[in-house]
Design a protein around this motif. Structure first.
Motif, PDB file in Angstrom:
ATOM      1  N   PHE A  70      16.118  40.227  91.405  1.00 20.71           N
ATOM      2  CA  PHE A  70      15.003  40.657  90.561  1.00 20.71           C
ATOM      3  C   PHE A  70      15.458  41.866  89.756  1.00 20.71           C
ATOM      4  N   LYS A  71      14.661  42.228  88.771  1.00 26.75           N
ATOM      5  CA  LYS A  71      15.046  43.364  87.935  1.00 26.75           C
ATOM      6  C   LYS A  71      13.908  44.373  87.849  1.00 26.75           C
ATOM      7  N   VAL A  72      14.297  45.609  87.604  1.00 29.36           N
ATOM      8  CA  VAL A  72      13.365  46.711  87.415  1.00 29.36           C
ATOM      9  C   VAL A  72      13.781  47.427  86.134  1.00 29.36           C
ATOM     10  N   ILE A  73      12.839  47.610  85.209  1.00 29.37           N
ATOM     11  CA  ILE A  73      13.130  48.239  83.929  1.00 29.37           C
ATOM     12  C   ILE A  73      12.312  49.531  83.819  1.00 29.37           C
ATOM     13  N   PRO A  74      12.914  50.679  84.079  1.00 30.26           N
ATOM     14  CA  PRO A  74      12.180  51.939  83.912  1.00 30.26           C
ATOM     15  C   PRO A  74      11.817  52.182  82.445  1.00 30.26           C
ATOM     16  N   TYR A  75      10.660  52.774  82.235  1.00 33.36           N
ATOM     17  CA  TYR A  75      10.245  53.119  80.874  1.00 33.36           C
ATOM     18  C   TYR A  75      11.258  54.059  80.229  1.00 33.36           C
ATOM     19  N   SER A  76      11.797  54.982  81.018  1.00 28.51           N
ATOM     20  CA  SER A  76      12.758  55.944  80.478  1.00 28.51           C
ATOM     21  C   SER A  76      13.996  55.250  79.928  1.00 28.51           C
ATOM     22  N   TYR A  77      14.387  54.114  80.502  1.00 25.49           N
ATOM     23  CA  TYR A  77      15.531  53.372  79.985  1.00 25.49           C
ATOM     24  C   TYR A  77      15.208  52.796  78.611  1.00 25.49           C
ATOM     25  N   CYS A  78      13.994  52.282  78.453  1.00 22.16           N
ATOM     26  CA  CYS A  78      13.589  51.690  77.172  1.00 22.16           C
ATOM     27  C   CYS A  78      13.526  52.735  76.064  1.00 22.16           C
ATOM     28  N   GLN A  79      13.185  53.963  76.414  1.00 25.31           N
ATOM     29  CA  GLN A  79      13.058  55.024  75.423  1.00 25.31           C
ATOM     30  C   GLN A  79      14.375  55.354  74.738  1.00 25.31           C
ATOM     31  N   LYS A  80      15.474  54.948  75.316  1.00 29.05           N
ATOM     32  CA  LYS A  80      16.772  55.277  74.743  1.00 29.05           C
ATOM     33  C   LYS A  80      17.043  54.529  73.444  1.00 29.05           C
ATOM     34  N   PHE A  81      16.243  53.493  73.162  1.00 29.76           N
ATOM     35  CA  PHE A  81      16.544  52.610  72.040  1.00 29.76           C
ATOM     36  C   PHE A  81      15.356  52.524  71.090  1.00 29.76           C
ATOM     37  N   SER A  82      15.637  52.570  69.808  1.00 29.12           N
ATOM     38  CA  SER A  82      14.569  52.484  68.800  1.00 29.12           C
ATOM     39  C   SER A  82      14.057  51.059  68.624  1.00 29.12           C
ATOM     40  N   ASN A  83      14.828  50.077  69.083  1.00 25.40           N
ATOM     41  CA  ASN A  83      14.445  48.676  68.874  1.00 25.40           C
ATOM     42  C   ASN A  83      14.043  47.969  70.167  1.00 25.40           C
ATOM     43  N   ILE A  84      13.694  48.735  71.206  1.00 21.18           N
ATOM     44  CA  ILE A  84      13.266  48.160  72.482  1.00 21.18           C
ATOM     45  C   ILE A  84      11.832  48.560  72.771  1.00 21.18           C
ATOM     46  N   THR A  85      11.012  47.590  73.118  1.00 17.42           N
ATOM     47  CA  THR A  85       9.622  47.820  73.512  1.00 17.42           C
ATOM     48  C   THR A  85       9.513  47.627  75.015  1.00 17.42           C
ATOM     49  N   PHE A  86       8.742  48.481  75.668  1.00 19.27           N
ATOM     50  CA  PHE A  86       8.535  48.332  77.101  1.00 19.27           C
ATOM     51  C   PHE A  86       8.012  46.934  77.392  1.00 19.27           C
ATOM     52  N   PRO A  87       8.598  46.206  78.347  1.00 15.81           N
ATOM     53  CA  PRO A  87       8.282  44.785  78.541  1.00 15.81           C
ATOM     54  C   PRO A  87       6.803  44.474  78.716  1.00 15.81           C
ATOM     55  N   LEU A  88       6.067  45.297  79.469  1.00 18.61           N
ATOM     56  CA  LEU A  88       4.650  44.985  79.663  1.00 18.61           C
ATOM     57  C   LEU A  88       3.891  45.057  78.348  1.00 18.61           C
ATOM     58  N   LEU A  89       4.234  46.034  77.524  1.00 18.53           N
ATOM     59  CA  LEU A  89       3.590  46.122  76.210  1.00 18.53           C
ATOM     60  C   LEU A  89       3.953  44.923  75.351  1.00 18.53           C
ATOM     61  N   GLU A  90       5.168  44.408  75.513  1.00 20.79           N
ATOM     62  CA  GLU A  90       5.563  43.202  74.776  1.00 20.79           C
ATOM     63  C   GLU A  90       4.644  42.028  75.090  1.00 20.79           C
ATOM     64  N   TYR A  91       4.284  41.889  76.379  1.00 26.52           N
ATOM     65  CA  TYR A  91       3.355  40.818  76.749  1.00 26.52           C
ATOM     66  C   TYR A  91       2.013  40.991  76.033  1.00 26.52           C
ATOM     67  N   ALA A  92       1.514  42.220  76.029  1.00 24.82           N
ATOM     68  CA  ALA A  92       0.229  42.473  75.377  1.00 24.82           C
ATOM     69  C   ALA A  92       0.310  42.200  73.875  1.00 24.82           C
ATOM     70  N   LEU A  93       1.396  42.646  73.256  1.00 32.00           N
ATOM     71  CA  LEU A  93       1.564  42.413  71.818  1.00 32.00           C
ATOM     72  C   LEU A  93       1.683  40.928  71.512  1.00 32.00           C
ATOM     73  N   ASP A  94       2.367  40.201  72.362  1.00 34.45           N
ATOM     74  CA  ASP A  94       2.525  38.758  72.186  1.00 34.45           C
ATOM     75  C   ASP A  94       1.175  38.048  72.232  1.00 34.45           C
ATOM     76  N   SER A  95       0.274  38.553  73.054  1.00 35.38           N
ATOM     77  CA  SER A  95      -1.046  37.921  73.186  1.00 35.38           C
ATOM     78  C   SER A  95      -1.923  38.134  71.957  1.00 35.38           C
ATOM     79  N   LYS A  96      -1.599  39.174  71.169  1.00 33.02           N
ATOM     80  CA  LYS A  96      -2.382  39.546  69.987  1.00 33.02           C
ATOM     81  C   LYS A  96      -3.829  39.900  70.350  1.00 33.02           C
ATOM     82  N   ASP A  97      -4.042  40.309  71.580  1.00 32.40           N
ATOM     83  CA  ASP A  97      -5.365  40.714  72.053  1.00 32.40           C
ATOM     84  C   ASP A  97      -5.484  42.229  71.908  1.00 32.40           C
TER      85      ASP A  97
END
Length: 265
Positions: A70-97
């Motif tokens: 399994f994998k664990v993605i810390p938010y702090s790791y995502c912050q290192k990149f301008s083109n990476i969105t935190f995975p949970l937010l990606e799900y929400a954005l994908d839903s367009k809700d």
């Protein structure tokens, strides 16, 4: 069965390490097999965060087979990149809700205001060779304990994830881990159009007795974990080498079947 734990921190920094690369390729082969069985080959089993996140490998101590990962993605790791969105937010954005997007953004902002790091946890997949061997209960317990110990090790104050109604993962997370659902309806997203997706979270200081008990039960296995690929430490996170692009393209070819894997499970 006796188990041991390996952890890959930020594959993109140490992919030239032969042992690390070989283990990563084994993960990808298991992911392809597992995802193909659920999605009939229509779901690409690799995300960008696989290359810089944390992979936990549970192995058969006798032969070093990867049993599950399994994998664990810390938010702090995502912050290192301008083109990476935190995975949970990606799900929400994908839903367009709009309500889902607002709920997740509010949670993230609250955590950031407290200067708390938190994770997205997912990517659980089992080696098909170990299915139907009566190990399901034990492996869920081991997963539970190791997951908590990793979060404490990295001082992650909360975990987030997704529960899929049709696969039973939502019931497991709620009943065994005590996670809470965000106050939004089940989501329908383009990457998994036939499933009802619940976004969930849990503060690490509010985990269930079951989760604490599993961490205590498997403390010895955790204490002997291996993560010394190339001497990269979890808090010594660095930006990936840009030359990794060629490696990514090669991996895509291998997953799509154009090139055969050269590692054995």
């Amino acid at each position: 069965m006796n188990y041991k734990v390996k952890i890959i921190y930020n594959y993109s920094e140490i992919y030239e390490n032969e042992d690390c690369h070989n283990d990563f390729m084994k993960i990808l082969k298991i992911k392809k097999s597992g995802y193909d069985s659920k999605h009939n080959g229509t779901y690409f089993p690799l995300d960008r965060d696989d290359f810089f996140g944390i992979h936990v490998l549970i192995l058969n101590e006798e032969n070093d087979d990867i049993i599950f990962t399994f994998k664990v993605i810390p938010y702090s790791y995502c912050q290192k990149f301008s083109n990476i969105t935190f995975p949970l937010l990606e799900y929400a954005l994908d839903s367009k809700d709009p309500a889902a997007i607002r709920e997740i953004e509010n949670f993230m902002n609250e955590m950031k205001l407290k200067n708390h790091d938190f994770s997205y946890s997912g990517g659980w997949v089992m080696n098909p060779a170990y299915k139907n061997k009566g190990l399901s209960k034990e492996l869920r317990e081991l997963y539970t304990g190791v997951h908590l110990m990793l979060h404490k090790r990295l001082n992650l104050k909360a975990m987030t994830g997704v529960g899929i109604l049709e696969m039973g993962t939502l019931d497991f997370f709620k009943n065994s881990w005590g996670v809470e659902e965000f106050a939004i309806p089940y989501l329908n997203i383009s990457r998994m159009p036939n499933y009802h997706i619940a976004l969930v979270y849990q503060h690490i200081d509010k985990v269930t007795f079951f989760k604490k008990n599993m961490a205590k039960r498997y403390e010895d296995i955790w204490s002997q974990r291996f993560s010394n690929y190339g001497n990269i430490k979890p808090r010594n996170f660095r930006t990936p080498n840009l030359n990794l692009i060629k490696e990514i393209e090669s991996l895509k070819d291998k997953i799509s079947g154009k090139i055969s894997f050269n590692v054995k499970l």
